[in-house]
Design a protein around this motif. Structure first.
Motif, mmCIF file in Angstrom:
data_model
loop_
_atom_site.group_PDB
_atom_site.id
_atom_site.type_symbol
_atom_site.label_atom_id
_atom_site.label_comp_id
_atom_site.label_asym_id
_atom_site.label_seq_id
_atom_site.Cartn_x
_atom_site.Cartn_y
_atom_site.Cartn_z
ATOM 1 N N LEU A 74 6.137 -10.497 -14.005
ATOM 2 C CA LEU A 74 4.820 -10.990 -12.927
ATOM 3 C C LEU A 74 5.838 -12.444 -12.417
ATOM 4 O O LEU A 74 7.139 -12.551 -13.050
ATOM 5 N N ILE A 75 5.356 -12.660 -11.133
ATOM 6 C CA ILE A 75 6.031 -13.458 -10.955
ATOM 7 C C ILE A 75 6.567 -14.904 -11.188
ATOM 8 O O ILE A 75 6.940 -15.743 -11.025
ATOM 9 N N LYS A 76 5.219 -15.293 -12.398
ATOM 10 C CA LYS A 76 5.205 -16.626 -12.510
ATOM 11 C C LYS A 76 4.077 -16.494 -13.721
ATOM 12 O O LYS A 76 3.197 -14.965 -13.414
ATOM 13 N N HIS A 77 3.939 -17.443 -14.900
ATOM 14 C CA HIS A 77 2.818 -16.840 -15.565
ATOM 15 C C HIS A 77 2.082 -17.837 -15.543
ATOM 16 O O HIS A 77 1.703 -19.466 -15.370
ATOM 17 N N GLU A 84 -5.520 -10.647 -12.316
ATOM 18 C CA GLU A 84 -5.791 -9.677 -11.274
ATOM 19 C C GLU A 84 -4.843 -8.249 -11.807
ATOM 20 O O GLU A 84 -4.927 -7.176 -11.257
ATOM 21 N N PHE A 85 -3.232 -8.729 -12.646
ATOM 22 C CA PHE A 85 -2.519 -7.173 -12.659
ATOM 23 C C PHE A 85 -3.658 -6.408 -13.950
ATOM 24 O O PHE A 85 -3.960 -5.210 -13.800
ATOM 25 N N GLU A 86 -4.417 -7.057 -15.081
ATOM 26 C CA GLU A 86 -4.941 -6.465 -16.014
ATOM 27 C C GLU A 86 -6.248 -5.523 -14.747
ATOM 28 O O GLU A 86 -6.038 -4.452 -14.890
ATOM 29 N N LYS A 87 -6.916 -6.208 -14.520
ATOM 30 C CA LYS A 87 -8.275 -4.947 -13.709
ATOM 31 C C LYS A 87 -6.904 -3.994 -11.988
ATOM 32 O O LYS A 87 -7.965 -2.666 -13.107
ATOM 33 N N TYR A 88 -6.008 -4.286 -11.891
ATOM 34 C CA TYR A 88 -5.336 -3.415 -11.062
ATOM 35 C C TYR A 88 -4.414 -2.084 -11.745
ATOM 36 O O TYR A 88 -5.844 -0.962 -11.291
ATOM 37 N N ILE A 89 -4.294 -2.715 -12.900
ATOM 38 C CA ILE A 89 -3.444 -1.385 -13.492
ATOM 39 C C ILE A 89 -4.250 -0.479 -14.178
ATOM 40 O O ILE A 89 -4.463 0.974 -13.952
ATOM 41 N N ASP A 106 6.448 -8.965 -19.082
ATOM 42 C CA ASP A 106 4.980 -9.042 -19.385
ATOM 43 C C ASP A 106 4.497 -8.111 -20.110
ATOM 44 O O ASP A 106 3.613 -8.531 -20.919
ATOM 45 N N PHE A 107 4.249 -7.151 -19.082
ATOM 46 C CA PHE A 107 3.934 -5.740 -19.556
ATOM 47 C C PHE A 107 4.296 -4.689 -19.609
ATOM 48 O O PHE A 107 5.619 -4.618 -19.448
ATOM 49 N N LEU A 108 3.937 -3.112 -20.862
ATOM 50 C CA LEU A 108 4.371 -2.134 -20.628
ATOM 51 C C LEU A 108 3.596 -1.092 -19.940
ATOM 52 O O LEU A 108 2.442 -1.367 -20.997
ATOM 53 N N ILE A 109 3.775 -0.286 -19.068
ATOM 54 C CA ILE A 109 2.676 0.690 -19.030
ATOM 55 C C ILE A 109 3.636 1.986 -19.176
ATOM 56 O O ILE A 109 4.672 2.281 -18.822
ATOM 57 N N LYS A 110 2.790 2.689 -19.648
ATOM 58 C CA LYS A 110 3.185 3.627 -19.998
ATOM 59 C C LYS A 110 2.564 4.854 -18.661
ATOM 60 O O LYS A 110 0.794 4.983 -18.537
ATOM 61 N N VAL A 111 2.743 5.350 -18.015
ATOM 62 C CA VAL A 111 2.821 6.830 -16.351
ATOM 63 C C VAL A 111 2.952 8.024 -16.784
ATOM 64 O O VAL A 111 3.669 8.447 -17.619
ATOM 65 N N VAL A 112 1.821 8.903 -16.716
ATOM 66 C CA VAL A 112 2.153 10.648 -16.530
ATOM 67 C C VAL A 112 1.979 10.967 -15.210
ATOM 68 O O VAL A 112 0.637 10.731 -14.485
ATOM 69 N N LEU A 113 2.539 11.760 -14.909
ATOM 70 C CA LEU A 113 2.409 12.369 -13.567
ATOM 71 C C LEU A 113 3.044 13.989 -13.381
ATOM 72 O O LEU A 113 4.133 13.478 -14.684
ATOM 73 N N LYS A 114 3.494 14.547 -11.965
ATOM 74 C CA LYS A 114 3.838 15.446 -11.760
ATOM 75 C C LYS A 114 5.322 15.567 -12.344
ATOM 76 O O LYS A 114 6.034 16.596 -12.441
ATOM 77 N N LEU A 130 0.439 -4.550 -5.444
ATOM 78 C CA LEU A 130 0.383 -6.159 -6.037
ATOM 79 C C LEU A 130 1.772 -7.278 -6.116
ATOM 80 O O LEU A 130 3.385 -6.521 -6.459
ATOM 81 N N LYS A 131 1.433 -7.633 -4.823
ATOM 82 C CA LYS A 131 2.896 -9.058 -4.821
ATOM 83 C C LYS A 131 3.095 -10.098 -6.539
ATOM 84 O O LYS A 131 4.468 -10.649 -5.878
ATOM 85 N N ILE A 132 2.423 -10.007 -7.001
ATOM 86 C CA ILE A 132 2.988 -10.850 -8.227
ATOM 87 C C ILE A 132 3.285 -10.297 -8.659
ATOM 88 O O ILE A 132 3.711 -10.861 -10.018
ATOM 89 N N ILE A 133 3.621 -9.108 -8.818
ATOM 90 C CA ILE A 133 4.767 -8.817 -9.995
ATOM 91 C C ILE A 133 6.417 -8.676 -8.939
ATOM 92 O O ILE A 133 7.012 -8.837 -7.954
ATOM 93 N N SER A 134 7.242 -9.430 -9.886
ATOM 94 C CA SER A 134 9.024 -9.274 -9.574
ATOM 95 C C SER A 134 10.057 -8.031 -9.940
ATOM 96 O O SER A 134 10.350 -8.120 -9.443
ATOM 97 N N ASN A 135 9.658 -7.850 -11.344
ATOM 98 C CA ASN A 135 10.661 -6.700 -11.416
ATOM 99 C C ASN A 135 9.721 -5.643 -11.697
ATOM 100 O O ASN A 135 8.928 -5.779 -12.327
ATOM 101 N N ILE A 136 9.942 -4.498 -11.320
ATOM 102 C CA ILE A 136 9.875 -3.047 -12.195
ATOM 103 C C ILE A 136 10.987 -2.334 -12.835
ATOM 104 O O ILE A 136 11.601 -1.623 -12.179
ATOM 105 N N GLN A 137 10.736 -2.059 -14.484
ATOM 106 C CA GLN A 137 12.121 -0.911 -15.107
ATOM 107 C C GLN A 137 11.598 -0.275 -15.301
ATOM 108 O O GLN A 137 10.883 -0.741 -16.496
#
Length: 153
Positions: A74-77, A84-89, A106-114, A130-137
């Motif tokens: 996230l952009i900041k703690h 907001e992130f939790e509610k959306y995810i 800050d978070f680790l998410i597991k995503v399953v897709l086609k 979500l404008k509150i995310i600064s980075n996704i790896q």
């Protein structure tokens, strides 16, 4: 919570392996009669040790061949941003797991897709909303070495 004994652990282990087996079968495996096993299962459930019973599926047989672990920063703690992130995810069907983590992200998410097209759509049109995310790896699962759901007690 009542303390669990060795028989309770045997029952839990057996239920993790096959929760659809009959209480009679389970009773034979733990060397008790049906009634005490039934009572123990109810006590274990009431104590919250068993959260729910589920069917474990093979996503690839449903056309969901891509598993992605995304580390999200996230952009900041700030409490509101975490909320907001939790509610959306939790509203996203593609996300199977989401965890707060310590470290660089800050978070680790597991995503399953086609496939990769669906992943690109997920990143571009869903997670990037979500404008509150600064980075996704993201890391893509190539194959599983070990994949189990039961906890050996």
């Amino acid at each position: 919570m009542n303390k669990l004994d060795i028989v309770d652990f045997k029952i839990i282990n057996e239920l993790q392996l096959d929760c659809k087996q009959s209480i009679k079968q389970l009773a034979q495996k733990v060397n008790l009669s049906v009634s005490p096993v039934h009572e123990r299962i109810k006590r274990i459930e009431n104590n919250g040790v068993i959260d729910k019973y589920v069917a474990i599926i093979k996503p690839e047989l449903l056309g969901l061949k891509m598993v992605v672990y995304c580390q999200v920063k996230l952009i900041k703690h700030q409490e509101e941003l975490f909320d907001e992130f939790e509610k959306y995810i939790v509203s996203l069907d593609e996300v199977l797991e989401a965890s707060y983590i310590a470290g660089s992200f800050d978070f680790l998410i597991k995503v399953v897709l086609k496939d990769m097209d669906e992943y690109q759509y997920f990143v571009k049109h869903k997670i990037s909303k979500l404008k509150i995310i600064s980075n996704i790896q993201s890391s893509f699962v190539m194959s599983y070495i070990k994949c189990q759901t039961n906890i050996n007690l």
